[in-house]
Scaffold this motif. Sequence first.
Motif, PDB file in Angstrom:
ATOM      1  N   GLY A   1       7.059   8.993   4.037  1.00  9.73           N
ATOM      2  CA  GLY A   1       5.776   9.538   3.578  1.00  9.73           C
ATOM      3  C   GLY A   1       4.960   8.479   2.866  1.00  9.73           C
ATOM      4  O   GLY A   1       5.328   7.303   2.817  1.00  9.73           O
ATOM      5  N   LEU A   2       3.838   8.920   2.305  1.00 13.31           N
ATOM      6  CA  LEU A   2       3.014   8.006   1.526  1.00 13.31           C
ATOM      7  C   LEU A   2       3.733   7.670   0.228  1.00 13.31           C
ATOM      8  O   LEU A   2       4.333   8.528  -0.405  1.00 13.31           O
ATOM      9  CB  LEU A   2       1.657   8.647   1.200  1.00 13.31           C
ATOM     10  CG  LEU A   2       0.730   8.941   2.378  1.00 13.31           C
ATOM     11  CD1 LEU A   2      -0.575   9.550   1.865  1.00 13.31           C
ATOM     12  CD2 LEU A   2       0.444   7.692   3.186  1.00 13.31           C
TER      13      LEU A   2
ATOM     14  N   SER B   1       0.838  -1.198   0.000  1.00 12.09           N
ATOM     15  CA  SER B   1       0.000   0.000   0.000  1.00 12.09           C
ATOM     16  C   SER B   1       0.871   1.245   0.000  1.00 12.09           C
ATOM     17  O   SER B   1       2.046   1.184   0.352  1.00 12.09           O
ATOM     18  CB  SER B   1      -0.901   0.005   1.242  1.00 12.09           C
ATOM     19  OG  SER B   1      -1.558   1.263   1.362  1.00 12.09           O
ATOM     20  N   HIS B   2       0.287   2.370  -0.399  1.00  8.12           N
ATOM     21  CA  HIS B   2       0.998   3.638  -0.269  1.00  8.12           C
ATOM     22  C   HIS B   2       1.148   4.030   1.195  1.00  8.12           C
ATOM     23  O   HIS B   2       2.027   4.805   1.545  1.00  8.12           O
ATOM     24  CB  HIS B   2       0.239   4.755  -1.001  1.00  8.12           C
ATOM     25  CG  HIS B   2       0.495   4.786  -2.474  1.00  8.12           C
ATOM     26  ND1 HIS B   2       0.167   3.741  -3.293  1.00  8.12           N
ATOM     27  CD2 HIS B   2       1.083   5.734  -3.254  1.00  8.12           C
ATOM     28  CE1 HIS B   2       0.522   4.042  -4.530  1.00  8.12           C
ATOM     29  NE2 HIS B   2       1.088   5.238  -4.535  1.00  8.12           N
ATOM     30  N   SER B   3       0.262   3.510   2.028  1.00 12.21           N
ATOM     31  CA  SER B   3       0.264   3.875   3.445  1.00 12.21           C
ATOM     32  C   SER B   3       0.730   2.705   4.301  1.00 12.21           C
ATOM     33  O   SER B   3       0.180   1.602   4.213  1.00 12.21           O
ATOM     34  CB  SER B   3      -1.156   4.271   3.857  1.00 12.21           C
ATOM     35  OG  SER B   3      -1.324   4.111   5.241  1.00 12.21           O
TER      36      SER B   3
ATOM     37  N   ASP C   1       0.141   2.315   7.344  1.00 10.79           N
ATOM     38  CA  ASP C   1      -0.976   1.955   8.222  1.00 10.79           C
ATOM     39  C   ASP C   1      -1.967   1.035   7.512  1.00 10.79           C
ATOM     40  O   ASP C   1      -2.482   0.088   8.102  1.00 10.79           O
ATOM     41  CB  ASP C   1      -1.711   3.213   8.711  1.00 10.79           C
ATOM     42  CG  ASP C   1      -0.866   4.024   9.677  1.00 10.79           C
ATOM     43  OD1 ASP C   1       0.079   3.445  10.251  1.00 10.79           O
ATOM     44  OD2 ASP C   1      -1.143   5.225   9.850  1.00 10.79           O
ATOM     45  N   VAL C   2      -2.255   1.341   6.244  1.00 12.67           N
ATOM     46  CA  VAL C   2      -3.166   0.482   5.487  1.00 12.67           C
ATOM     47  C   VAL C   2      -2.555  -0.910   5.326  1.00 12.67           C
ATOM     48  O   VAL C   2      -3.224  -1.925   5.518  1.00 12.67           O
ATOM     49  CB  VAL C   2      -3.482   1.088   4.098  1.00 12.67           C
ATOM     50  CG1 VAL C   2      -4.195   0.071   3.211  1.00 12.67           C
ATOM     51  CG2 VAL C   2      -4.337   2.341   4.255  1.00 12.67           C
TER      52      VAL C   2
ATOM     53  N   ASP D   1      -2.525  -1.339  -3.883  1.00 15.37           N
ATOM     54  CA  ASP D   1      -3.643  -0.373  -3.905  1.00 15.37           C
ATOM     55  C   ASP D   1      -3.633   0.445  -5.201  1.00 15.37           C
ATOM     56  O   ASP D   1      -4.252   0.062  -6.171  1.00 15.37           O
ATOM     57  CB  ASP D   1      -3.749   0.475  -2.627  1.00 15.37           C
ATOM     58  CG  ASP D   1      -2.488   1.248  -2.251  1.00 15.37           C
ATOM     59  OD1 ASP D   1      -1.529   1.253  -3.031  1.00 15.37           O
ATOM     60  OD2 ASP D   1      -2.483   1.865  -1.157  1.00 15.37           O
TER      61      ASP D   1
ATOM     62  N   THR E   1       5.388   4.053  -2.309  1.00 15.16           N
ATOM     63  CA  THR E   1       5.871   2.676  -2.244  1.00 15.16           C
ATOM     64  C   THR E   1       7.329   2.654  -2.675  1.00 15.16           C
ATOM     65  O   THR E   1       7.803   3.582  -3.336  1.00 15.16           O
ATOM     66  CB  THR E   1       5.059   1.745  -3.176  1.00 15.16           C
ATOM     67  OG1 THR E   1       5.092   2.263  -4.507  1.00 15.16           O
ATOM     68  CG2 THR E   1       3.618   1.635  -2.718  1.00 15.16           C
TER      69      THR E   1
ATOM     70  N   GLY F   1       4.513  -0.459   3.166  1.00 18.63           N
ATOM     71  CA  GLY F   1       3.846   0.753   2.728  1.00 18.63           C
ATOM     72  C   GLY F   1       4.705   1.949   3.043  1.00 18.63           C
ATOM     73  O   GLY F   1       5.520   1.920   3.967  1.00 18.63           O
ATOM     74  N   GLY F   2       4.557   2.979   2.251  1.00 16.07           N
ATOM     75  CA  GLY F   2       5.321   4.202   2.487  1.00 16.07           C
ATOM     76  C   GLY F   2       6.596   4.242   1.675  1.00 16.07           C
ATOM     77  O   GLY F   2       7.136   3.210   1.283  1.00 16.07           O
TER      78      GLY F   2
END
Lengths: 90, 130
Positions: free
Chosen positions: B44-45, B11-13, B15-16, B70, B47, B38-39
């Motif tokens: 930051g956001l 994910s980009h996040s 947390d996700v 994602d 991949t 992620g991140g």
Amino acid sequence: MTHDVGLHARPSVKLTKLAKGYASEIEIAAAPEGPWIDAKSIVKVMALKAKRDTIMHVRARGADACSAVTALLALIEHDFDDDHANAVAG
Amino acid sequence: MSDKVGIVIVSHSPDVARGAADMVRQMVGNEVPLGFCGGNPEGGLGTSVEKIMKAIEEAWSERGVAILVDLGGAETNSEMAIEMLPPDRQGKVVICNAPIVEGAVMAATEAWGGATLEDVRRTAEELSPQ
């Protein structure tokens, strides 16, 4: 089925995992006339969206069909209880 | 070495990715090899190819690895990560065209039952709009 939220995500995964432990073809339905769906397909089981108080129907065909039906009914009757599911699924 | 297909969540996040991995662990269990990331490297956001390769390594199984992504960059960076794997591993990693959270749970459930990589991918993709 007496589980509070019915056949939602977590119970669906448990039911599917249990079904996958048997060699028999296993189908479930929310009504006696069907539609009957493959109990080993997580996508189809979850899409059934069976709610609380639904009378669930289970049928199976194969060498271990009897124990499969018994185990699935027990899982449903026992509200998809964690310990029970683990004990049956091994 | 696991006899089950591994699952990777990209994910980009962070947390996700962690949240989706938690859902797989709690709903399906620990028997399925699982990696997630992620991140971007700056925190930051985004991949990163490096993180994705590490996640693939964590989830590695000789039966193969299915990746759930994602948005855009997660997919292109996952493709790059696959290309950078040793040649004998490249053919055993696929990206699923499926929603990341739901796809991860569905794919992991299928993997838990000992399904092949192709069946794991098909199950995750059954969710996608037709």
